[in-house]
Write an enzyme that holds these catalytic residues in place. Structure first.
Site, short mmCIF file in Angstrom:
data_model
loop_
_atom_site.label_atom_id
_atom_site.label_comp_id
_atom_site.label_asym_id
_atom_site.label_seq_id
_atom_site.Cartn_x
_atom_site.Cartn_y
_atom_site.Cartn_z
N LYS A 23 0.84 -1.21 0.00
CA LYS A 23 0.00 0.00 0.00
C LYS A 23 0.87 1.26 0.00
CE LYS A 23 -2.87 0.86 3.65
NZ LYS A 23 -2.63 2.23 4.15
N SER A 24 1.86 1.30 0.88
CA SER A 24 2.71 2.51 0.97
C SER A 24 3.43 2.77 -0.35
CB SER A 24 3.77 2.31 2.06
OG SER A 24 3.17 2.27 3.32
N ARG A 28 2.96 5.89 -3.26
CA ARG A 28 4.13 6.69 -3.68
C ARG A 28 4.38 6.57 -5.17
NH1 ARG A 28 4.37 5.65 1.62
NH2 ARG A 28 5.71 6.84 3.05
N GLY A 95 -4.67 8.18 5.35
CA GLY A 95 -3.75 9.12 6.01
C GLY A 95 -2.52 9.39 5.17
N GLN A 170 4.95 9.21 7.29
CA GLN A 170 4.07 10.13 6.57
C GLN A 170 4.56 11.57 6.73
OE1 GLN A 170 0.09 9.26 7.93
NE2 GLN A 170 0.01 7.33 6.83
N ASP A 316 1.94 -1.16 12.02
CA ASP A 316 0.64 -1.56 11.46
C ASP A 316 0.31 -3.03 11.77
OD1 ASP A 316 0.30 0.97 10.44
OD2 ASP A 316 0.97 0.46 8.42
N LYS A 343 -4.26 6.06 14.69
CA LYS A 343 -4.37 5.34 13.42
C LYS A 343 -5.83 5.39 12.94
CE LYS A 343 -0.09 4.34 13.04
NZ LYS A 343 0.69 5.05 12.02
N ARG A 347 -6.19 2.15 17.96
CA ARG A 347 -5.98 0.70 17.88
C ARG A 347 -5.61 0.05 19.20
NH1 ARG A 347 -3.15 0.26 11.87
NH2 ARG A 347 -5.12 0.39 10.72
N ARG A 389 -7.51 -3.11 9.28
CA ARG A 389 -6.62 -4.07 9.95
C ARG A 389 -7.30 -4.73 11.15
NH1 ARG A 389 -2.38 -3.39 6.74
NH2 ARG A 389 -1.75 -1.27 6.26
C1 S3P Z 1 2.63 4.92 6.28
C2 S3P Z 1 3.22 5.27 7.47
C3 S3P Z 1 2.71 4.85 8.78
C4 S3P Z 1 1.76 3.67 8.66
C5 S3P Z 1 0.76 3.87 7.58
C6 S3P Z 1 1.44 4.04 6.24
C7 S3P Z 1 3.22 5.41 5.02
O1 S3P Z 1 2.03 5.93 9.39
O2 S3P Z 1 1.12 3.45 9.89
O3 S3P Z 1 -0.12 2.78 7.50
O4 S3P Z 1 2.84 4.90 3.93
O5 S3P Z 1 4.06 6.31 5.07
P1 S3P Z 1 2.79 7.07 10.27
O6 S3P Z 1 3.71 7.79 9.38
O7 S3P Z 1 1.68 7.94 10.79
O8 S3P Z 1 3.50 6.32 11.36
#
Ligand code: S3P
Length: 429
Positions: A23-24, A28, A95, A170, A316, A343, A347, A389
């Site tokens: 996902k991350s 990007r 987020g 993030q 996560d 989150k 959580r 999740r």
């Molecule tokens: C993510 C960073 C994390 C993670 C989120 C995805 C990202 O959050 O919990 O699911 O893709 O950069 P935080 O940066 O708030 O820790």
């Protein structure tokens, strides 16, 4: 809200899964494809709702994005290719979309408004709006920029020297993306290493970024060029099946093409420490994001302590690790994990509340939880609280339950793993 009867009382899981895209990295890939020059192609893109929100926002910003069966094609034209949107940018539940997008928009000389769903409306945004304002962006939002809706008018940015108050990929990424548009050198200092996909992707797109002893340096004005992004499988999705394989009797599961970036592999470290029969059977570490195949078998587990710098590497995965701990011998303590409170849901609260309903012995603490092992899980009606999740963790917990389990708000799972139940059902013997 959809209520689903979950599969319970399962005696064996067996088979092989191709883990869906990370996902991350998928988020990007769209962002970098949009700000680079040329035609970026992405394979194994995750078609989860969060990543679709990112595509939709960038289309509203004027970027042409094509979706075919095999790949995603993004036609970027540099930062200047982004245009003022005439619609509100809706990030849904994501987020990552809102925080990274704010970093990009901070340097764009136009006006945008960002909104999201109810969960996004409760998540703190000052962690990005405050440093981005310091760099020169004009940002406002509900409660002085703390919550959505948020409006932003970007422009000329000053570089920043910033120590992150929390280890957050993030926030770090938002500042790097703004730093790419600032005049001069920005330095971002991390209290502990959070996932470094943004840093790796800059290099993949021909840019430069330096990482040394927790300090990241990026210079503005670089020209990024289009790339091909092969997205590895998401270790955070694989995590549900790593735990399922370890706790359901008589099981053996092969998970193929799992991303093994060392900033994400905390769950493997913890499972090994707890005694899990987990084995890496192939490993590709010569690519921009390492990946490999993993085998997991039913395991005899012991409790452990999870704390400190390990937390960002498995943040996560804590909901599913909590379930794992209910099946270990002895107690497991999770500390230093206050970030869980902000989150998709709180959580700490949702994990404790829902696992208790199934008969687990688990208590919340200020910064984590304490879980007693050897629990016989029972059954009942549980809820994802709209958190993907939590929904998946409860679906794995149900496999061990003796009585019926009903899951409320099950549809939340499609945020990150649209074919989760197809994959799970294929393993049940
Ligand atoms: C993510 C960073 C994390 C993670 C989120 C995805 C990202 O959050 O919990 O699911 O893709 O950069 P935080 O940066 O708030 O820790």
């Amino acid at each position: 809200m959809a209520q689903l009867k979950l599969k319970t009382n399962i005696h064996k899981l067996f088979g092989e899964l191709n883990i869906p895209g990370d996902k991350s990295i998928s988020h990007r890939s769209v962002m970098f494809g949009s700000i680079a020059h040329g035609k970026t192609t992405v394979t194994n893109f995750l078609p989860g709702e969060d990543c679709l929100s990112t595509i939709s926002c960038f289309r509203k910003l004027g970027i042409k994005i094509e979706e075919t069966e095999e790949e995603l094609i993004i036609h970027g034209n540099g930062f200047d290719g982004l245009k003022e949107p005439n619609e509100i940018l809706d990030v849904g539940n994501s987020g990552t979309t809102i925080r990274l997008l704010l970093g990009i928009l901070a340097g764009r000389p136009f006006f945008s408004t960002l909104v999201g769903d109810r969960s996004i409306g409760k998540r703190p945004m000052t962690r990005v709006t405050e440093p981005l304002t310091k760099m020169g962006a004009a940002i406002d939002g509900r409660e002085h920029g703390l919550y959505t809706p948020i409006s932003i008018r970007g422009g000329k940015l000053n570089p920043i020297h910033y120590k992150l108050p929390v280890p957050s990929a993030q926030v770090k990424s938002a500042l790097i993306l703004a730093g790419l548009q600032a005049e001069g050198e920005s330095v971002i200092i991390e209290p502990a290493a959070a996932r470094d996909h943004t840093e790796r992707m800059i290099r993949m797109f021909g840019g430069e970024i330096h990482q040394e002893n927790g300090s990241i340096t990026v210079t503005g004005g670089q020209r990024l060029t289009a790339a091909h992004v092969p997205v590895p499988g998401d270790i955070s999705s694989a995590a549900f099946f790593l735990v399922a394989g370890a706790i359901v009797p008589d099981s053996e599961i092969v998970l193929k093409n799992v991303g093994l970036n060392p900033t994400r592999t905390g769950i493997i470290e913890v499972m090994k420490k707890m005694g899990a029969a987990i084995e890496l059977i192939s490993n590709q570490d010569d690519t921009f994001e390492p990946s490999g195949d993993i085998v997991i078998k039913t395991s005899k587990l012991t409790g452990t302590v999870i704390e400190g710098d390990l937390i960002p590497k498995l943040i996560d995965e804590i909901p599913i690790i909590a379930l794992l701990a209910t099946q270990a011998e002895g107690q497991t303590i999770i500390k230093d994990a206050e970030e869980l409170k902000v989150k998709e849901t709180n959580r700490i609260d949702t994990v404790v509340q829902e696992l208790k309903k199934l008969g687990a012995s688990i208590e919340a603490t200020e910064d984590g939880m304490i879980i007693n092992g050897n629990s016989q899980l029972t059954g009942g009606t549980v809820s994802s609280h709209g958190d993907h999740r939590i929904g998946m963790m409860l679906s794995i917990a149900a496999l061990l339950c003796k009585h019926d389990v009903f899951l409320e708000d099950a549809e939340a799972i499609s945020v990150s793993y649209p074919n989760f139940f197809t994959h799970l059902n294929s393993l049940i013997q």
